[in-house]
Design a protein around this motif. Structure first.
Motif, short mmCIF file in Angstrom:
data_model
loop_
_atom_site.label_atom_id
_atom_site.label_comp_id
_atom_site.label_asym_id
_atom_site.label_seq_id
_atom_site.Cartn_x
_atom_site.Cartn_y
_atom_site.Cartn_z
N PRO A 19 0.83 -1.22 0.00
CA PRO A 19 0.00 0.00 0.00
C PRO A 19 0.86 1.27 0.00
O PRO A 19 0.87 2.04 0.97
CB PRO A 19 -0.79 -0.14 1.31
CG PRO A 19 0.17 -0.83 2.23
CD PRO A 19 0.96 -1.79 1.36
N PHE A 20 1.58 1.52 -1.07
CA PHE A 20 2.44 2.70 -1.14
C PHE A 20 1.63 3.98 -0.94
O PHE A 20 0.56 4.16 -1.52
CB PHE A 20 3.15 2.76 -2.49
CG PHE A 20 4.18 1.69 -2.69
CD1 PHE A 20 5.45 1.81 -2.14
CD2 PHE A 20 3.89 0.55 -3.42
CE1 PHE A 20 6.40 0.83 -2.32
CE2 PHE A 20 4.83 -0.44 -3.61
CZ PHE A 20 6.09 -0.30 -3.06
N ASP A 21 2.21 4.88 -0.15
CA ASP A 21 1.56 6.15 0.15
C ASP A 21 2.25 7.26 -0.64
O ASP A 21 3.44 7.53 -0.44
CB ASP A 21 1.64 6.43 1.65
CG ASP A 21 0.86 7.68 2.05
OD1 ASP A 21 0.25 8.33 1.17
OD2 ASP A 21 0.86 8.00 3.25
N GLN A 27 -2.96 6.43 -2.55
CA GLN A 27 -2.30 5.22 -2.10
C GLN A 27 -2.50 4.10 -3.11
O GLN A 27 -3.55 4.03 -3.76
CB GLN A 27 -2.86 4.79 -0.74
CG GLN A 27 -2.09 3.69 -0.05
CD GLN A 27 -2.63 3.42 1.35
OE1 GLN A 27 -3.75 2.96 1.52
NE2 GLN A 27 -1.83 3.72 2.35
N SER A 30 -3.61 -1.97 -2.36
CA SER A 30 -3.03 -3.27 -2.05
C SER A 30 -4.08 -4.37 -2.13
O SER A 30 -5.21 -4.21 -1.66
CB SER A 30 -2.42 -3.25 -0.65
OG SER A 30 -2.02 -4.55 -0.26
#
Length: 255
Positions: A19-21, A27, A30
């Motif tokens: 879950p890259f922010d 985001q 994911s």
């Protein structure tokens, strides 16, 4: 990158594991269930604790290698933390495309990524690194001893290993004759990942055969690979349930 460019990249490269922010509420979506994704933050907290204790103010001068980096989640975390240079390696180009996209979107120029199989990882090819990360990979490998030796060969100071472990197994076995015996240092479980591997699951190893260690086997193998001291990092309060129950371990291995 603009928000629109990031959104387009996220859609083009989906599905996402991590879950890259990207800030401002943007985001990566994911695919991991919320109750399982707690593993990511537990790993990060334990990594930060070991890195801070060992490197302290030296962090901007160190080089970090993330082995089996997947989409680059922990490579990017180390760059954001302040590591001077970060290299991520993975066996799958599909993972590396995502990692490169995220690093570019976040403007992290100190990170690079390259395709590499850990069984062929050599210091003469890639160099040596003050810090190496080896997270969620060991229990997917069919040659863990070779891979740990290769890992030790590219590590100058500290390697952080996170892995699933099996229940402890100890005892002794006959060794050439009934009266000759040898103790065994834990055990390796043979795991068949064929169903996931042949379904192109990007979280498996490079073959469908995997060997998962018990805790004592993990510590013994790290020492035999060339690390002078190995410590299990205790899980923090509120840790992901597998870490809390000792089904996953994080080790700090020192050269």
């Amino acid at each position: 990158m603009t928000r629109e460019q990031i959104e387009q990249g996220l859609a083009r490269l989906a599905p996402w594991f991590y879950p890259f922010d990207f800030g401002n509420g943007l985001q990566a979506p994911s695919k991991i269930p919320a109750e399982v994704s707690a593993i990511f933050e537990t790993r990060l907290e334990m990594i930060h604790r070991a890195v801070d204790a060992h490197f302290g103010a030296r962090l901007p001068q160190i080089a970090c290698l993330d082995v089996g980096c997947h989409e680059g989640f922990y490579s990017i975390a180390m760059a954001r933390k302040g590591a001077g240079r970060v290299v991520g390696v993975d066996v799958r180009e599909s993972n590396l495309r995502k990692a490169r996209f995220v690093a570019e979107a976040l403007g992290l120029s100190q990170i690079s990524f390259r395709k590499c199989n850990l069984e062929q990882l050599r210091a003469e090819d890639i160099g040596q690194f003050d810090l190496t990360l080896f997270l969620g990979v060991l229990y997917h490998l069919e040659n863990p001893v070779l891979c740990l030796r290769n890992l030790a060969g590219v590590t100058r100071e500290l390697c952080i290993v996170e892995t699933q472990v099996i229940d402890e197994v100890e005892g002794s076995t006959e060794w050439g004759a009934r009266e000759w015996t040898r103790p065994y240092q834990g055990a390796l479980a043979v795991i068949d990942e064929s169903d996931e591997f042949f379904a192109d699951n990007e979280e498996t190893g490079s073959t469908p055969l995997a060997l998962c260690p018990s805790p004592n086997a993990l510590l013994f193998l790290l020492q035999q690979a060339g690390f002078r001291k190995v410590e299990i990092i205790p899980p923090p309060p509120g840790a992901y349930e597998q870490h809390a129950r000792g089904k996953r371990l994080v080790c700090a291995a020192y050269k």
